[in-house]
Design an enzyme around this catalytic site. Structure first.
Site, mmCIF file in Angstrom:
data_model
loop_
_atom_site.group_PDB
_atom_site.id
_atom_site.type_symbol
_atom_site.label_atom_id
_atom_site.label_comp_id
_atom_site.label_asym_id
_atom_site.label_seq_id
_atom_site.Cartn_x
_atom_site.Cartn_y
_atom_site.Cartn_z
ATOM 1 C CG ASN A 188 -5.355 0.909 4.113
ATOM 2 O OD1 ASN A 188 -6.098 1.881 4.282
ATOM 3 N ND2 ASN A 188 -5.445 -0.182 4.844
ATOM 4 C CB CYS A 202 -0.964 -0.018 1.174
ATOM 5 S SG CYS A 202 -0.211 -0.419 2.759
HETATM 6 N N1 LIG Z 1 -4.406 -4.460 5.176
HETATM 7 C C1 LIG Z 1 -3.899 -3.778 4.151
HETATM 8 O O1 LIG Z 1 -4.079 -2.549 4.046
HETATM 9 C C2 LIG Z 1 -3.105 -4.487 3.088
HETATM 10 C C3 LIG Z 1 -2.809 -3.769 1.904
HETATM 11 C C4 LIG Z 1 -2.067 -4.398 0.897
HETATM 12 C C5 LIG Z 1 -1.639 -5.704 1.076
HETATM 13 N N2 LIG Z 1 -1.922 -6.373 2.225
HETATM 14 C C6 LIG Z 1 -1.445 -7.757 2.323
HETATM 15 O O2 LIG Z 1 -2.567 -8.611 2.091
HETATM 16 C C7 LIG Z 1 -2.465 -9.789 2.891
HETATM 17 C C8 LIG Z 1 -3.693 -9.879 3.782
HETATM 18 O O3 LIG Z 1 -3.712 -8.721 4.607
HETATM 19 P P1 LIG Z 1 -4.928 -8.396 5.573
HETATM 20 O O4 LIG Z 1 -4.664 -7.067 6.132
HETATM 21 O O5 LIG Z 1 -6.220 -8.660 4.882
HETATM 22 O O6 LIG Z 1 -4.670 -9.503 6.692
HETATM 23 P P2 LIG Z 1 -5.684 -10.199 7.669
HETATM 24 O O7 LIG Z 1 -6.798 -9.258 8.003
HETATM 25 O O8 LIG Z 1 -4.875 -10.800 8.766
HETATM 26 O O9 LIG Z 1 -6.318 -11.352 6.782
HETATM 27 C C9 LIG Z 1 -5.587 -12.499 6.437
HETATM 28 C C10 LIG Z 1 -6.576 -13.530 5.916
HETATM 29 O O10 LIG Z 1 -5.881 -14.704 5.524
HETATM 30 C C11 LIG Z 1 -6.631 -15.822 6.000
HETATM 31 N N3 LIG Z 1 -5.748 -16.982 6.186
HETATM 32 C C12 LIG Z 1 -4.762 -17.109 7.101
HETATM 33 N N4 LIG Z 1 -4.153 -18.309 6.966
HETATM 34 C C13 LIG Z 1 -4.754 -18.938 5.918
HETATM 35 C C14 LIG Z 1 -4.570 -20.184 5.284
HETATM 36 N N5 LIG Z 1 -3.614 -21.049 5.687
HETATM 37 N N6 LIG Z 1 -5.370 -20.511 4.237
HETATM 38 C C15 LIG Z 1 -6.344 -19.661 3.810
HETATM 39 N N7 LIG Z 1 -6.556 -18.442 4.389
HETATM 40 C C16 LIG Z 1 -5.773 -18.097 5.424
HETATM 41 C C17 LIG Z 1 -7.244 -15.333 7.295
HETATM 42 O O11 LIG Z 1 -8.367 -16.109 7.624
HETATM 43 P P3 LIG Z 1 -8.886 -16.176 9.159
HETATM 44 O O12 LIG Z 1 -9.328 -14.775 9.503
HETATM 45 O O13 LIG Z 1 -9.979 -17.154 9.081
HETATM 46 O O14 LIG Z 1 -7.699 -16.587 9.957
HETATM 47 C C18 LIG Z 1 -7.624 -13.910 6.935
HETATM 48 O O15 LIG Z 1 -8.885 -13.874 6.303
HETATM 49 C C19 LIG Z 1 -1.159 -9.671 3.692
HETATM 50 O O16 LIG Z 1 -0.160 -10.393 3.043
HETATM 51 C C20 LIG Z 1 -0.882 -8.163 3.672
HETATM 52 O O17 LIG Z 1 0.490 -7.875 3.771
HETATM 53 C C21 LIG Z 1 -2.664 -5.807 3.217
#
Ligand SMILES: NC(=O)c1ccc[n+]([C@@H]2O[C@H](COP(=O)([O-])OP(=O)(O)OC[C@H]3O[C@@H](n4cnc5c(N)ncnc54)[C@H](OP(=O)(O)O)[C@@H]3O)[C@@H](O)[C@H]2O)c1
Length: 324
Positions: free
Chosen positions: A291, A119
């Site tokens: 983001n 982001c």
């Molecule tokens: N947040 C941002 O602004 C943003 C922006 C750009 C990129 N990102 C990237 O995008 C990714 C996700 O970020 P996020 O903020 O959405 O994180 P998050 O809220 O922690 O979500 C992660 C998701 O992955 C799922 N998960 C975890 N282990 C898994 C597995 N083994 N198999 C299938 N699903 C699984 C989780 O499910 P459960 O909830 O059921 O555990 C959750 O839905 C990260 O790599 C992050 O660096 C985030």
């Protein structure tokens, strides 16, 4: 589903509980995904993406768009330094196309793996791209000051994310060596923004601010001698005149005259602006985006639209929520 995602209540299942088919929640099975899907978006933690992305591609999924940083950095040493707990296939990282359409549109048509940018990296890179038209930039002295809302760190419950600790403050959480720094430098080098004779050095600090969504970045640079502000602003207008999602702001009279997360929330827009202090040779670039949209899911969709030759804004025509 509604217990975890109340906003998706009727999109996923009827009040009686039967699935409506628009959104289906299933445990990931890579073979099943390959059988039913051309494209898979992985919005998973870094370690999970590193493990699951190669399996999806091996199973025959045509395109994977990975939102994690697992395959963004080509250099194995940089990757190991930034993400020491994320072993990944280095060969796959060299095949990945960085999914910033404003930079890599021409290459996305061949992509099997799209490494969706971070982001902050999106905002900083879009703020700096027009500088490739400028002479005399001191590329070895770039400073980035980055501020994000709480959704930038996902939905995990952490003590420092509690309202009592996080609200009403500006909290530095990465005063030096933010992990998006090398990603930005890689893009600047790859796309000839910086001068080959002056390798970029970029110092980046990040802060959490009292917001849920949105981020703001300021980039500080110097040029040799004086800087021509009009020239700088016209480089911005030229670079982005045909871009559907980058809006150049001129600081003109408006309720909110400068890029501000407040006016991009919920949309795929990135707002940018450039300012010059002519005598000091000082340039300040400002960018703001959501983001979760241009900094994440929206950008992944935009990159896949380009990949398949679809209208670039398909599914991305939501206007910002305002006020938000
Ligand atoms: N947040 C941002 O602004 C943003 C922006 C750009 C990129 N990102 C990237 O995008 C990714 C996700 O970020 P996020 O903020 O959405 O994180 P998050 O809220 O922690 O979500 C992660 C998701 O992955 C799922 N998960 C975890 N282990 C898994 C597995 N083994 N198999 C299938 N699903 C699984 C989780 O499910 P459960 O909830 O059921 O555990 C959750 O839905 C990260 O790599 C992050 O660096 C985030």
């Amino acid at each position: 589903v509604p217990e975890v995602h109340p906003n998706l209540r009727d999109a996923a299942q009827s009040p009686g509980g039967e699935a409506l088919g628009r959104l289906v929640f299933e445990t990931l099975d890579v073979d099943e995904a390959a059988r039913r899907c051309s494209v898979v978006f992985t919005a998973t933690p870094h370690e999970v993406s590193a493990e699951v992305v190669p399996r999806l591609l091996d199973a025959g999924v045509e395109v994977v768009a990975d939102l994690s940083p697992a395959h963004r950095l080509r250099d194995p040493g940089e990757h190991a330094r930034c993400y020491p707990r994320v072993p990944r296939d280095d060969a796959l990282a060299t095949l990945a196309i960085y999914g910033l359409p404003e930079l890599t549109r021409d290459r996305l048509a061949e992509a099997r793996l799209i490494a969706v940018p971070g982001c902050f990296a999106t905002a900083v890179t879009l703020a700096m791209l027009p500088l490739r038209e400028l002479h005399g930039v001191l590329w070895d002295r770039i400073t980035v000051d980055a501020k994000t809302g709480s959704s930038g760190s996902g939905n995990a419950v952490r003590a420092h994310g509690m309202h009592a600790l996080r609200s009403t403050v500006v909290s530095p959480y990465a005063p030096v060596a933010h992990r998006h720094g090398p990603e930005i430098v890689q893009s600047l080098r790859d796309h000839g923004v910086t001068s080959p004779s002056r390798p970029p050095r970029l110092a980046m600090s990040a802060y959490g601010v009292n917001a849920v969504r949105g981020l703001s970045v300021s980039v500080y640079l110097f040029v040799e001698g004086e800087v021509d502000g009009a020239n700088l602003r016209s480089a911005f207008r030229r670079t982005y005149r045909h871009e559907p999602f980058v809006r150049v702001q001129a600081g003109a009279s408006a309720v909110i005259p400068l890029p501000d997360p407040k006016v991009v929330i919920g949309s795929n827009f990135c707002d940018v602006a450039a300012f010059a202090d002519p005598d000091l040779g000082h340039i300040v670039l400002i960018a703001a985006l959501d983001n979760m949209v241009k900094g994440g899911a929206g950008q992944a969709v935009q990159a896949c639209n380009v990949r398949y030759g679809l209208p670039e804004d398909m599914g991305l025509d939501a206007l910002p929520l305002f006020p938000a």
